[in-house]
Design a protein around this motif. Structure first.
Motif, mmCIF file in Angstrom:
data_model
loop_
_atom_site.group_PDB
_atom_site.id
_atom_site.type_symbol
_atom_site.label_atom_id
_atom_site.label_comp_id
_atom_site.label_asym_id
_atom_site.label_seq_id
_atom_site.Cartn_x
_atom_site.Cartn_y
_atom_site.Cartn_z
ATOM 1 N N LEU A 1 0.816 -1.211 0.000
ATOM 2 C CA LEU A 1 0.000 0.000 0.000
ATOM 3 C C LEU A 1 0.851 1.263 0.000
ATOM 4 C CD1 LEU A 1 -2.673 -1.014 2.673
ATOM 5 C CD2 LEU A 1 -2.685 -1.424 0.215
ATOM 6 N N MET A 2 0.372 2.260 -0.719
ATOM 7 C CA MET A 2 0.992 3.590 -0.675
ATOM 8 C C MET A 2 0.254 4.383 0.393
ATOM 9 S SD MET A 2 1.629 4.460 -4.727
ATOM 10 C CE MET A 2 2.819 5.748 -4.323
ATOM 11 N N THR B 1 -0.120 14.677 0.687
ATOM 12 C CA THR B 1 1.069 13.837 0.848
ATOM 13 C C THR B 1 1.039 12.654 -0.110
ATOM 14 O OG1 THR B 1 1.244 14.434 3.194
ATOM 15 C CG2 THR B 1 2.397 12.449 2.479
ATOM 16 N N LEU B 2 -0.109 11.989 -0.208
ATOM 17 C CA LEU B 2 -0.234 10.832 -1.089
ATOM 18 C C LEU B 2 -0.127 11.228 -2.552
ATOM 19 C CD1 LEU B 2 -3.077 8.830 0.686
ATOM 20 C CD2 LEU B 2 -0.627 8.315 0.645
ATOM 21 N N ALA B 3 -0.637 12.407 -2.907
ATOM 22 C CA ALA B 3 -0.539 12.865 -4.291
ATOM 23 C C ALA B 3 0.920 13.074 -4.683
ATOM 24 C CB ALA B 3 -1.332 14.158 -4.470
ATOM 25 N N LEU B 4 1.691 13.721 -3.820
ATOM 26 C CA LEU B 4 3.113 13.935 -4.092
ATOM 27 C C LEU B 4 3.876 12.610 -4.062
ATOM 28 C CD1 LEU B 4 3.855 17.205 -2.068
ATOM 29 C CD2 LEU B 4 3.569 16.949 -4.534
ATOM 30 N N HIS B 5 3.467 11.731 -3.164
ATOM 31 C CA HIS B 5 4.087 10.407 -3.074
ATOM 32 C C HIS B 5 3.918 9.651 -4.390
ATOM 33 C CE1 HIS B 5 5.698 6.821 -1.499
ATOM 34 N NE2 HIS B 5 4.613 6.312 -0.910
ATOM 35 N N LEU B 6 2.730 9.711 -4.948
ATOM 36 C CA LEU B 6 2.449 9.045 -6.219
ATOM 37 C C LEU B 6 3.273 9.643 -7.350
ATOM 38 C CD1 LEU B 6 0.794 7.093 -7.968
ATOM 39 C CD2 LEU B 6 -0.996 8.833 -8.072
#
Length: 280
Positions: A128-129, A156-161
């Protein structure tokens, strides 16, 4: 995975990678953040603000166009790699397969009979991300200092992706390559489409208001005293229904609504021992 990743950097029309000024980009992003963080516009000014926000987003998109990471091939071509990666990572996906449901998009389809309460799919947390995986990635130093990332997990998740998408050695690449290239949700509407929808919503709202007003004027005193919303009450009889009759109608209506919802979401496992689980 043992396979060479087919990843390339999108080039500009001249054949060279576009050069983006960090200062210019930061100014555009700062303007966008300020506009989105400001107080809500006054009534009647929503469309004007939308045009301004969309203009800033389009400018940023044009600046980033020449440095985007794209994948050669369609989503379907990467599905076998996705399933192989899932099995190698410890996921259990036996009894299901990826299928294209016409008009609904891709989803999982059962390939065998699945009993009630049977666990048929599980995914290890390492696949999982999450915000935790983002903190342990290249974003870690930025996350520890940036209050926006700390307060907004979706950012955070958008930048992580984005960071993992740009990394050819990312462990999540088999998953990322299967993500849709575009969506049909309102967030991705073109300006003309948003304008048409906004006009239709305004017209519909006016019609609902007029309908509610007419219904309220025709409601009997007993209905108003009972606290029933007149626009949901359409008795056929000349005399208004009693309170008991109203309660019975409400209960029956609720049962019908529940039954209808259950029929829509139930998975049919009886047809040839398979069941379909649709995913929009």
């Amino acid at each position: 995975m043992g396979r060479k990743s087919r990843v390339k950097t999108q080039k500009s029309g001249t054949g060279a990678t576009a050069v983006v000024s960090p200062k210019e980009m930061m100014n555009l992003i700062s303007d966008l953040l300020q506009k989105c963080s400001s107080a809500a516009p006054s009534p009647g000014k929503e469309w004007e603000e939308y045009i301004q926000i969309r203009g800033l987003v389009e400018k940023i998109r044009k600046k980033q166009k020449g440095i985007s990471v794209i994948f050669e091939g369609s989503r379907e071509e990467f599905f076998p790699e996705l399933m192989a990666w899932a099995q190698e990572s410890g996921a259990s996906c036996e009894g299901v397969e990826i299928a294209d449901f016409a008009g609904e998009g891709f989803g999982l389809r059962a390939t065998k009979d699945i009993k009630a309460e049977e666990l048929f799919l599980w995914i290890p947390r390492t696949m999982l991300m999450t915000v935790e995986s983002a903190k342990n990635s290249v974003l870690g130093p930025l996350y520890s200092q940036d209050r926006i990332l700390q307060a907004m997990g979706n950012v955070t998740l958008a930048l992580h992706l984005l960071c993992e998408r740009a990394d050819p050695s990312s462990p999540w690449l088999p998953y990322i390559k299967t993500l849709p290239g575009d969506y049909d949700t309102p967030l991705y509407y073109e300006e003309e489409e948003v304008g048409v929808d906004a006009s239709l919503i305004q017209v519909a709202s006016k019609k609902v208001s007029l309908t509610s007003l007419d219904a309220g004027q025709s409601a009997s005193p007993a209905q108003k005293e009972d606290g029933m919303d007149a626009k949901f009450t359409t008795p056929d009889a000349a005399d208004p229904p009693t309170t008991q009759e109203q309660e019975g109608q409400t209960e029956n209506g609720g049962d019908k609504a529940t039954a209808s919802l259950s029929q829509e979401v139930d998975v049919d496992l009886s047809a040839e021992g398979t069941g379909d689980v649709n995913s929009e």
